[in-house]
Design a protein around this motif. Structure first.
Motif, PDB file in Angstrom:
ATOM      1  N   LYS A   1     -21.318 -14.362  44.891  1.00  0.00           N
ATOM      2  CA  LYS A   1     -21.995 -13.380  44.045  1.00  0.00           C
ATOM      3  C   LYS A   1     -21.045 -12.841  42.977  1.00  0.00           C
ATOM      4  O   LYS A   1     -21.459 -12.570  41.852  1.00  0.00           O
ATOM      5  CB  LYS A   1     -22.521 -12.228  44.897  1.00  0.00           C
ATOM      6  CG  LYS A   1     -23.651 -12.617  45.838  1.00  0.00           C
ATOM      7  CD  LYS A   1     -24.072 -11.436  46.691  1.00  0.00           C
ATOM      8  CE  LYS A   1     -25.148 -11.821  47.692  1.00  0.00           C
ATOM      9  NZ  LYS A   1     -25.523 -10.686  48.581  1.00  0.00           N
TER      10      LYS A   1
ATOM     11  N   VAL B   1     -20.920 -15.207  40.013  1.00  0.00           N
ATOM     12  CA  VAL B   1     -22.134 -15.110  39.202  1.00  0.00           C
ATOM     13  C   VAL B   1     -22.119 -13.816  38.390  1.00  0.00           C
ATOM     14  O   VAL B   1     -22.476 -13.798  37.212  1.00  0.00           O
ATOM     15  CB  VAL B   1     -23.390 -15.173  40.101  1.00  0.00           C
ATOM     16  CG1 VAL B   1     -24.655 -14.967  39.272  1.00  0.00           C
ATOM     17  CG2 VAL B   1     -23.452 -16.515  40.836  1.00  0.00           C
TER      18      VAL B   1
ATOM     19  N   THR C   1     -26.511 -17.425  35.522  1.00  0.00           N
ATOM     20  CA  THR C   1     -26.764 -18.150  36.760  1.00  0.00           C
ATOM     21  C   THR C   1     -26.153 -19.549  36.701  1.00  0.00           C
ATOM     22  O   THR C   1     -25.886 -20.065  35.604  1.00  0.00           O
ATOM     23  CB  THR C   1     -28.269 -18.277  37.021  1.00  0.00           C
ATOM     24  OG1 THR C   1     -28.859 -19.087  35.979  1.00  0.00           O
ATOM     25  CG2 THR C   1     -28.936 -16.902  37.032  1.00  0.00           C
TER      26      THR C   1
END
Length: 227
Positions: free
Chosen positions: A68, A71, A77
């Motif tokens: 995470k 990202v 993404t």
């Protein structure tokens, strides 16, 4: 467990690995050595690596997992064509291919936990305690009669209660509070580790408060006279 690749996918993986090694070698050079090299060439290598990694990503099913934090830092993404124009996501992609659990997230251990900021205040001449509860939204801040939900940077409530107590605090306090929130989530930090970070923040605020040049400031009644 490794990901089983087709011949075409294996060729893409090898190409990505080769480009990554070339980039890492370039980054290991001294400034003088880099100047001898072609920056335009290394930019092209980045592009080629990113294109190959994106193609490999699209060809895989299920899609590779990424952390995470990666990202969040990339602000896009993995499906975005520009996502792999960076070393970190490419390394994660290769790690995933060698071990599908390589990018598993650590467990967030401190949601719902209560923390404290013990901050010296000139107003009271002693330390005052501010209570913070870490939750999905950010930090719930409690102090005296004030209880309000703040964001992951603890704003707007943390700066409000500090100003209410006339506490001087560092300008980028909200940035550090946000960093602590994300590190707790992404690194699976223990309660003790998060509290230790907040203790450092409290010391930082206290130092700022104690160094307020009150001998220069006008007294309250003088401020009233000139206002």
């Amino acid at each position: 467990m490794k990901v089983e690749l087709s011949a075409e996918q294996s060729e893409l993986k090898n190409r990505i690995q080769s480009k990554l090694e070339e980039i890492l070698h370039f980054l290991s050079l001294s400034r003088e050595e880099r100047q001898v090299q072609s920056y335009r060439h290394i930019e092209q290598v980045y592009d080629e690596m990113g294109i190959a990694a994106h193609s490999l990503y699209l060809s895989l099913n299920p899609k590779p997992k990424h952390l995470k934090k990666t990202v969040r830092l990339r602000k896009m993404t993995p499906g975005d064509p520009q996502f792999y124009q960076h070393i970190r996501p490419v390394q994660e992609l290769l790690n995933y291919l060698n071990n599908q659990q390589a990018n598993d997230e650590p467990c967030d251990q401190t949601l719902g936990e209560t923390f404290y900021l013990n901050v010296f205040t000139r107003k009271w001449g002693k330390s005052d305690r501010y209570t913070l509860i870490r939750n999905e939204e950010g930090w719930l801040v409690r102090h005296s009669s004030q209880t309000e939900q703040g964001g992951r940077d603890a704003e707007p409530i943390l700066s409000y209660v500090l100003r209410y107590d006339q506490v001087s605090y560092p300008r980028n306090l909200s940035t550090i509070m946000e960093d602590i929130w994300y590190r707790a989530a992404e690194e699976g930090l223990t309660r003790e580790k998060v509290q230790a970070m907040l203790n450092e923040v409290a010391d930082w605020i206290t130092m700022t408060e104690q160094n307020y040049p009150s001998h220069i400031a006008l007294e309250n009644e003088e401020k009233g006279y000139f206002s």
